[in-house]
Motif scaffolding. Structure first.
Motif, PDB file in Angstrom:
ATOM      1  N   GLU A  56       0.824  -1.205   0.000  1.00 46.27           N
ATOM      2  CA  GLU A  56       0.000   0.000   0.000  1.00 46.27           C
ATOM      3  C   GLU A  56       0.866   1.266   0.000  1.00 46.27           C
ATOM      4  OE1 GLU A  56      -3.121   0.240  -0.502  1.00 46.27           O
ATOM      5  OE2 GLU A  56      -3.413   2.359  -0.033  1.00 46.27           O
ATOM      6  N   VAL A  57       1.977   1.217   0.728  1.00 47.81           N
ATOM      7  CA  VAL A  57       2.804   2.424   0.867  1.00 47.81           C
ATOM      8  C   VAL A  57       4.038   2.388  -0.038  1.00 47.81           C
ATOM      9  CG1 VAL A  57       2.041   2.761   3.246  1.00 47.81           C
ATOM     10  CG2 VAL A  57       4.148   1.464   2.807  1.00 47.81           C
ATOM     11  N   SER A  58       4.175   1.334  -0.838  1.00 48.42           N
ATOM     12  CA  SER A  58       5.389   1.184  -1.648  1.00 48.42           C
ATOM     13  C   SER A  58       5.456   2.216  -2.771  1.00 48.42           C
ATOM     14  CB  SER A  58       5.426  -0.226  -2.257  1.00 48.42           C
ATOM     15  OG  SER A  58       6.494  -0.319  -3.181  1.00 48.42           O
ATOM     16  N   THR A  59       6.681   2.663  -3.078  1.00 46.53           N
ATOM     17  CA  THR A  59       6.881   3.472  -4.286  1.00 46.53           C
ATOM     18  C   THR A  59       7.838   2.760  -5.247  1.00 46.53           C
ATOM     19  OG1 THR A  59       8.630   4.678  -3.145  1.00 46.53           O
ATOM     20  CG2 THR A  59       6.440   5.698  -3.180  1.00 46.53           C
ATOM     21  N   GLN A  60       8.010   1.459  -5.011  1.00 49.75           N
ATOM     22  CA  GLN A  60       8.837   0.646  -5.922  1.00 49.75           C
ATOM     23  C   GLN A  60       8.079   0.454  -7.238  1.00 49.75           C
ATOM     24  OE1 GLN A  60      10.119  -2.938  -3.861  1.00 49.75           O
ATOM     25  NE2 GLN A  60      10.215  -4.023  -5.826  1.00 49.75           N
ATOM     26  N   ARG A  61       8.760   0.622  -8.380  1.00 47.06           N
ATOM     27  CA  ARG A  61       8.072   0.620  -9.674  1.00 47.06           C
ATOM     28  C   ARG A  61       7.490  -0.744 -10.033  1.00 47.06           C
ATOM     29  NH1 ARG A  61      11.590   3.158 -12.405  1.00 47.06           N
ATOM     30  NH2 ARG A  61      10.492   5.142 -12.337  1.00 47.06           N
ATOM     31  N   GLY A 229     -12.093  -3.954  -2.044  1.00 43.44           N
ATOM     32  CA  GLY A 229     -12.007  -4.327  -3.459  1.00 43.44           C
ATOM     33  C   GLY A 229     -11.663  -3.223  -4.421  1.00 43.44           C
ATOM     34  N   SER A 230     -11.452  -1.993  -3.924  1.00 40.23           N
ATOM     35  CA  SER A 230     -11.106  -0.901  -4.833  1.00 40.23           C
ATOM     36  C   SER A 230     -10.411   0.193  -4.030  1.00 40.23           C
ATOM     37  CB  SER A 230     -12.362  -0.364  -5.526  1.00 40.23           C
ATOM     38  OG  SER A 230     -12.006   0.472  -6.606  1.00 40.23           O
ATOM     39  N   VAL A 231     -10.245   1.352  -4.606  1.00 41.95           N
ATOM     40  CA  VAL A 231      -9.801   2.602  -3.964  1.00 41.95           C
ATOM     41  C   VAL A 231      -8.333   2.599  -3.535  1.00 41.95           C
ATOM     42  CG1 VAL A 231     -10.231   4.280  -2.114  1.00 41.95           C
ATOM     43  CG2 VAL A 231     -12.158   3.096  -3.182  1.00 41.95           C
ATOM     44  N   LEU A 232      -7.891   1.575  -2.797  1.00 38.63           N
ATOM     45  CA  LEU A 232      -6.555   1.623  -2.198  1.00 38.63           C
ATOM     46  C   LEU A 232      -5.462   1.328  -3.230  1.00 38.63           C
ATOM     47  CD1 LEU A 232      -7.357  -0.017   1.254  1.00 38.63           C
ATOM     48  CD2 LEU A 232      -7.180   2.411   0.669  1.00 38.63           C
ATOM     49  N   ASN A 233      -4.242   1.771  -2.881  1.00 33.87           N
ATOM     50  CA  ASN A 233      -3.122   1.654  -3.818  1.00 33.87           C
ATOM     51  C   ASN A 233      -2.816   0.211  -4.187  1.00 33.87           C
ATOM     52  OD1 ASN A 233      -2.947   4.408  -3.401  1.00 33.87           O
ATOM     53  ND2 ASN A 233      -1.184   4.287  -2.024  1.00 33.87           N
ATOM     54  N   HIS A 234      -2.875  -0.692  -3.198  1.00 34.25           N
ATOM     55  CA  HIS A 234      -2.493  -2.081  -3.516  1.00 34.25           C
ATOM     56  C   HIS A 234      -3.518  -2.736  -4.434  1.00 34.25           C
ATOM     57  CE1 HIS A 234      -4.999  -2.713   0.144  1.00 34.25           C
ATOM     58  NE2 HIS A 234      -5.266  -3.897  -0.370  1.00 34.25           N
ATOM     59  N   VAL A 235      -4.761  -2.259  -4.373  1.00 32.32           N
ATOM     60  CA  VAL A 235      -5.774  -2.800  -5.286  1.00 32.32           C
ATOM     61  C   VAL A 235      -5.481  -2.355  -6.723  1.00 32.32           C
ATOM     62  CG1 VAL A 235      -8.233  -2.938  -5.778  1.00 32.32           C
ATOM     63  CG2 VAL A 235      -7.451  -2.740  -3.400  1.00 32.32           C
ATOM     64  N   MET A 236      -5.143  -1.074  -6.885  1.00 30.32           N
ATOM     65  CA  MET A 236      -4.772  -0.580  -8.215  1.00 30.32           C
ATOM     66  C   MET A 236      -3.582  -1.371  -8.758  1.00 30.32           C
ATOM     67  SD  MET A 236      -7.008   1.914  -8.378  1.00 30.32           S
ATOM     68  CE  MET A 236      -8.109   1.453  -7.027  1.00 30.32           C
ATOM     69  N   LEU A 237      -2.602  -1.582  -7.858  1.00 32.61           N
ATOM     70  CA  LEU A 237      -1.396  -2.327  -8.234  1.00 32.61           C
ATOM     71  C   LEU A 237      -1.758  -3.694  -8.810  1.00 32.61           C
ATOM     72  CD1 LEU A 237       1.814  -2.445  -7.818  1.00 32.61           C
ATOM     73  CD2 LEU A 237       1.252  -3.840  -5.808  1.00 32.61           C
ATOM     74  N   HIS A 238      -2.571  -4.462  -8.079  1.00 31.22           N
ATOM     75  CA  HIS A 238      -2.908  -5.825  -8.525  1.00 31.22           C
ATOM     76  C   HIS A 238      -3.641  -5.819  -9.863  1.00 31.22           C
ATOM     77  CE1 HIS A 238      -3.004  -6.920  -3.945  1.00 31.22           C
ATOM     78  NE2 HIS A 238      -1.769  -6.853  -4.406  1.00 31.22           N
ATOM     79  N   GLN A 239      -4.414  -4.758 -10.097  1.00 36.99           N
ATOM     80  CA  GLN A 239      -5.191  -4.726 -11.342  1.00 36.99           C
ATOM     81  C   GLN A 239      -4.346  -4.366 -12.562  1.00 36.99           C
ATOM     82  OE1 GLN A 239      -8.082  -5.900 -11.720  1.00 36.99           O
ATOM     83  NE2 GLN A 239      -9.172  -5.787  -9.770  1.00 36.99           N
TER      84      GLN A 239
END
Lengths: 463, 463
Positions: A56-61, A229-239
């Motif tokens: 969630e807090v990662s800025t690794q590409r 299931g949405s909104v958070l950074n890690h959800v965007m990442l997985h998608q």
């Protein structure tokens, strides 16, 4: 024979997720706690497992996709990229329209792309039970499916009015072994309090979130966590696996790049999943128009300000920097589709602030008309949410015809509509109308933001 | 990573259908008219277009698939062949279980494999409108879909009890532009006669067939024909694309041949579609066990004699040489799945007479249990019909474990169960029971065959 599908083999599955946070021209503003100070990762530990908080807090590409997750995603991924040749002919457009078919997953939408990793990381962390909320049921179904494969208990709080109106969604979850109850329920303090005050309430997403979070944080054994299931950074990442696959498939179709990328946007995850790899390309110089599409009746990106707001109605979540219509906003009941969330993923919001993405809003009648044209040319019956992306793709294809341009249009076909035929029924029976939200209604909900910290809209002005 | 899917590219699509009639060790017996004499092709001309009648009576081994039909089938074909690795692990079986996923079509089952060619040949012949009947709605949906793509009007007579109980199937047809009415209707003489006598009748497949055929043969412009979704030879032919693809995909998976081939059997088309290419291999010496699976409550192949019988209750169709429980047979209402047809495709019946295929019958509780185990291991929720094939595949996999044999099991996953969750609900609520049909009940229906011509069961005795 001209090809319809551009498929990848399983060994062409992306091995890493793409994290847009690494490339955003302006860094993300942090979520804030009730004291107005940035939320530290460990403060989220009662809600999410630490391995997900790290994402969630990662800025690794690039973030590696564990082999076991890949093996599960391979049950339906890579998803096919289709070219909508029959729609192109019907529209007499010189545009080439491609769509990523996310409806092929067992749950019927893109949602399992994050449900599987979330369940897997929780299992790795020693968690045995996940709680979540669901509105119409797409997300609850996806998490139930993922938990059944990975071996976790799954508890879903489903908004009562949907629970009563959509019994088949509950049955999907039950088939996958999940326990789905109507919210508000008697199983949580939050639910009991609300039932005492409003025994006949139809429920809301806000209430259901409160119940799900309460069950996670009050589990004395510490083996329960909450899943979103949405909104958070890690959800965007997985998608982002969607867009990463699409990039390879477009290359197989002989296209150098898309000219237009489109996705419908509720919380933002299916849009982000397709679009973020192309946002990256745009940051690095590619000429791409990127369009998140939302309903006119819930115009978060097109009419909501960029602010700090809560993710839920009950104000249990931290404050997130995002476009919002106010955490108490609910769309008018005349609206038949999904995409009803008051806020928007912070990462998606920031791309709009930067001018990298240009939101559009559509009325529902046009979306249903587009969905029916789609079904009669391309066959698959889309979800009401997906129909927003289709309507926009059709507009762009017509514009290409008018301009005489050979545009490449790519959009995310986020899910099928087989569980949503009641909305089609209302449309065919003429029981749906369009609704433009009066500014006064929006202003009323926005007043609840008074006194919350400000989120200055930071942009480089490059786009 | 071990592969889950074995896919073919579009240019690997089979270019010809396989006609088992060319290879059957004993030739098919002809359909008979009301006078007991063989039906001549031209007698069928008011019902079907001549190009389809030619396929119906053909004994040519390979029949070219027109390019335009291939281009339409390519919207979802080749369908994936999956290996059910997670189920294998759950069963601790040394067997390798493969399944052909026909649920990926826009209508959700194998039915469009014949709906598309039937609509196309009718259009070629100058027909502008097709009529058909549908029970639960799978076939009506598939034909509505095909007609929308090909540009034909489509009229579906849906058995009233299903029309009322399954409104979403009707909505699928409506989305694809078809006109679906409850049968009996006021639109035909047959319907009006029945409504006058029995205004509250729930309808039946037999009545719906009568209405659909009447509208075809009484169209004064001659531009209407009737379309049937199973039983007939040309339907089996069109479905063989399933088995032809599967043969190529098994080779890609490194398998020389399947040891066991399984399909559920109602009218016979999804079973035949997968199995007939392997029946051909068996005729030419391959050692393959081929199992059509039917419900214990409608045991056409396992308990019905091989006879000449009508295809419909109203005795409007010619007499077909087939296994039958009698044309008035209806399964007990306790049964929640499909596969309710009283007869069986003549081609499938003949393979059973010859001993090439060995029918099995399953009780419904075991089928639903198997469907739930499937959903929780392999993800996709199967149709109740499909669950019969799954139950049999599980039995064969368990037997392989007990025998310590590395069998290759292949079955047809004929369609998804997303429109059939009401059956799952009854199962979860304990409202389903098993039912063994008393022999006296079967005998009662078989008495109506008295006086009809005999169909001697001809076999070579080689299998």
């Amino acid at each position: 024979m001209e090809p319809y599908k551009y498929e990848l083999s399983e060994d062409e599955l992306p091995r890493q997720w793409y994290n847009l946070a690494a490339d955003l021209p302006t860094p993300m503003q942090p979520p804030l706690g009730p004291d107005g100070k940035p939320v530290r990762p460990e403060m989220l530990a009662p809600v999410f497992p630490m391995n997900i908080i790290e994402q969630e807090v990662s800025t690794q590409r690039w973030i590696d996709i564990p082999e076991e997750i890949l093996a599960l995603l391979a049950m339906w991924r890579p998803s096919p990229l289709f070219r909508a040749r029959r729609l192109e002919k019907a529209l007499k457009t010189p545009a080439r329209i491609y769509y990523k078919h996310e409806g092929v997953s067992p749950a019927g939408s893109h949602k399992p792309n994050t449900a599987i990793p979330q369940a897997w990381y929780n299992k790795q962390f020693g968690i045995t039970r996940l709680t979540t909320e669901t509105g119409a049921g797409q997300w609850g179904s996806a998490l139930a499916f993922a938990c059944s494969l990975i071996g976790l208990e799954c508890k879903v709080f489903m908004v009562r009015i949907s629970f009563d109106q959509k019994p088949f969604r509950k049955l999907m979850m039950q088939t996958w072994g999940a326990n789905c109850v109507a919210s508000p329920s008697n199983e949580t303090q939050a639910g009991r309090d609300i039932l005492a005050r409003m025994p006949d309430t139809p429920g809301s997403l806000g209430i259901a979130i409160s119940e799900a979070v309460e069950q996670a944080v009050t589990d004395k054994g510490g083996k329960t966590r909450y899943s979103l299931g949405s909104v958070l950074n890690h959800v965007m990442l997985h998608q982002t696996i969607i867009g990463l696959e699409a990039r390879k498939q477009l290359a197989k179709a002989g296209e150098k790049k898309p000219d237009v990328v489109i996705g419908c946007a509720g919380g933002g995850s299916n849009f982000a999943g397709l679009a973020f790899p192309f946002v990256c390309d745009k940051i690095h110089g590619a000429d791409i128009t990127i369009l998140p599409v939302e309903p006119e009746s819930c115009p978060t990106l097109t009419r909501g300000p960029f602010v700090y707001d809560h993710g839920d109605t009950a104000k249990m979540t931290p404050l997130l920097p995002m476009h919002s219509l106010g955490h108490s906003f609910v769309p008018p009941p005349i609206h038949a589709g999904g995409l009803r969330y008051h806020g928007m993923a912070p990462l998606v919001s920031q791309t709009v602030v930067e001018g990298l993405c240009t939101p559009r809003a559509y009325h529902q009648l046009k979306c249903y008309e587009s969905a029916v044209l789609w079904a009669r040319t391309e066959g698959y019956i889309p979800a009401p949410e997906t129909s927003h992306a289709i309507a926009c793709a059709i507009d762009e294809a017509v514009r290409a015809r008018e301009e005489g341009k050979e545009k490449v249009i790519l959009f995310n076909w986020s899910g099928h509509g087989l569980m949503d035929l009641a909305g089609y029924q209302k449309f065919f029976e003429g029981r749906l109308t369009d609704y433009s939200l009066p500014q006064a209604d929006i202003d009323k909900f926005l007043r609840e933001l008074n006194g919350l910290p400000q989120a200055p809209a930071k942009k480089t002005g490059k786009w």
